[in-house]
Scaffold this motif. Structure first.
Motif, short mmCIF file in Angstrom:
data_model
loop_
_atom_site.label_atom_id
_atom_site.label_comp_id
_atom_site.label_asym_id
_atom_site.label_seq_id
_atom_site.Cartn_x
_atom_site.Cartn_y
_atom_site.Cartn_z
N HIS A 50 44.17 32.57 54.10
CA HIS A 50 45.85 32.76 53.11
C HIS A 50 46.24 34.37 52.93
O HIS A 50 45.38 34.65 52.68
N THR B 233 49.60 35.63 50.11
CA THR B 233 50.06 35.37 49.57
C THR B 233 50.82 36.81 48.72
O THR B 233 50.78 37.70 48.67
N HIS C 299 47.49 39.32 47.65
CA HIS C 299 46.62 39.19 47.80
C HIS C 299 46.29 38.56 49.22
O HIS C 299 46.52 37.60 50.03
N PHE D 180 38.09 35.40 42.48
CA PHE D 180 39.75 36.17 42.72
C PHE D 180 39.21 37.66 42.02
O PHE D 180 38.34 37.81 40.98
N GLU E 259 41.22 37.89 47.78
CA GLU E 259 39.97 36.80 47.54
C GLU E 259 39.05 35.93 47.97
O GLU E 259 38.93 36.71 49.34
FE LIG Z 1 44.72 32.61 47.04
#
Ligand SMILES: [Fe+2]
Length: 392
Positions: free
Chosen positions: A173, A175, A260, A331, A350
């Motif tokens: 994903h 972010t 991120h 992270f 991440e």
């Molecule tokens: Fe995340």
């Protein structure tokens, strides 16, 4: 089927950097991403930018672009922002379908469809502006196109270049951080046709209402059900709105932007172990995290996990999940910290290993939130201890 963008996945991501060699060297040495292409001399002259492409996870290119001319796209971006992600480039099945979909929704096109033909192959692209300050989204349709992208030449064979020793599989994903998320989440919904996937809000003051301080955030994940692409968005949460690490990111980045990228791996322990040995820096979980973990795992019915807990703890990896599904994540610190240079920017990576859990680690979110704050707010030792205590 309702009309949609016909997204199939990421083609590439493009960083705008002040120091091309540094960014490329870091990703080559730390992630073992290998160089596959460079901008052509002709393209550099025409666009005033120099680029190097590394092969990232799966079929995704990691493009690093440094301005030669201040008036170039990268030059303009870097006038307003530190180094960071300037473009997410997506492949679509049909650029005509994507353009029709976007046009109907009044998406802000940066240019009309551009066509490039090489050796019988065809590349067609368009791009839109976004609420993410100067970051844009590009949509690409390819058929029999054998170059990496227009204006690039191969320096190695994509299929045999190897690398990626940690077996990063994909972008799990992306972010983004905004002061006001609705402009972005509604952009995803209205212009891109994305749907709500997940959401939480969290505030330290919920745990310690009489503390007189604290910070919080709201987070919503939107996704494209056709391709599985997921975008998370964060915004600060009152009280103490401007204390939030989300706000601090927005200030550091000179506006909302991409905070991120989560890289998925089938085996996180050796990744973190080796990256630590290699000098990479990670956000550290609060001291009580592992003391509280067995109870949290019981409460959430996570059950046994396959990975040895002593290794999880030794490497500082975070565990979350529920109902016998879990995920492991960690992270990294921001690129400015990895480089030791504020101009490196607040973007970070991440690392995530999923074992059935489709969430984003909301239990860990709280731990992350606290550990990010530790780095950004100068608190006394006692204040820090109080804030950690208030989380659990
Ligand atoms: Fe995340």
């Amino acid at each position: 089927m309702a009309p949609h963008l016909s997204l199939t996945g990421y083609h590439s991501i493009q960083f705008y950097v002040k120091d091309l060699e540094r960014a490329v060297r870091w990703h080559r040495e730390k992630f073992d991403f290998r160089e596959v292409a460079r901008s052509t001399k002709d393209s550099e002259k025409r666009h005033g930018m120099r680029s190097i492409v590394l092969r990232g996870p799966g079929q995704i290119g990691w493009i690093f672009t440094q301005p030669i001319e201040e008036a170039s796209t990268a030059g303009k971006y870097l006038k307003s922002h530190p180094e960071g992600l300037g473009f997410l480039n997506f492949e679509v099945k049909s650029i005509a379908q994507a353009c029709e979909f976007l046009a109907e929704r009044k998406a802000p096109f940066l240019y009309d469809i551009q066509e490039h033909r090489v050796d019988g192959g065809l590349w067609r692209e368009t791009a839109i502006a976004t609420p993410l300050s100067d970051a844009g989204f590009r949509f690409i349709e390819k058929s029999n196109y054998t170059c990496f992208a227009p204006g690039f030449e191969w320096t190695a064979d994509w299929n045999t270049v190897g690398g990626n020793k940690y077996q990063f599989e994909d972008i799990d994903h992306v972010t983004c951080n905004m002061r006001a998320m609705i402009g972005l989440t509604e952009f995803y919904r209205h212009c891109l046709g994305f749907e709500r996937y997940w959401g939480i809000d969290f505030h330290t003051a919920h745990h310690n209402p009489d503390g007189g301080t604290g910070s919080g955030l709201e987070s919503i994940v939107m996704w494209d059900p056709h391709s599985g692409i997921k975008f998370a968005t964060n915004q600060p949460l009152a009280p103490y709105f401007n204390n939030s690490q989300i706000q601090i990111y927005v200030e550091d980045n000179g506006g909302g932007g991409i905070q991120h990228i989560a890289l998925s791996t089938p085996e996180i322990i050796p990744v973190v172990r080796d990256l630590r040995k290699d000098g990479c820096r990670f956000l550290e979980a609060p001291g009580k995290y592992y003391e509280q973990l067995p109870k949290r795992m019981d409460d959430n019915k996570i059950g046994a996990i396959l990975e040895p807990m002593d290794q999880i703890r030794k490497q500082g990896i975070l565990v979350d999940g529920r109902d016998h599904k879990y995920l492991l994540q960690l992270f990294m610190k921001e690129m400015c910290e990895q480089f030791g240079d504020a101009k490196g920017g607040p973007f970070f990576y991440e690392i995530i290993q999923r074992a059935g859990d489709p969430g984003f680690g909301d239990g860990n979110f709280k731990a992350l939130f606290d550990s990010i704050e530790q780095g950004q707010v100068a608190l006394s030792r006692q204040e820090m201890r109080d804030r950690i205590d208030c989380l659990f």
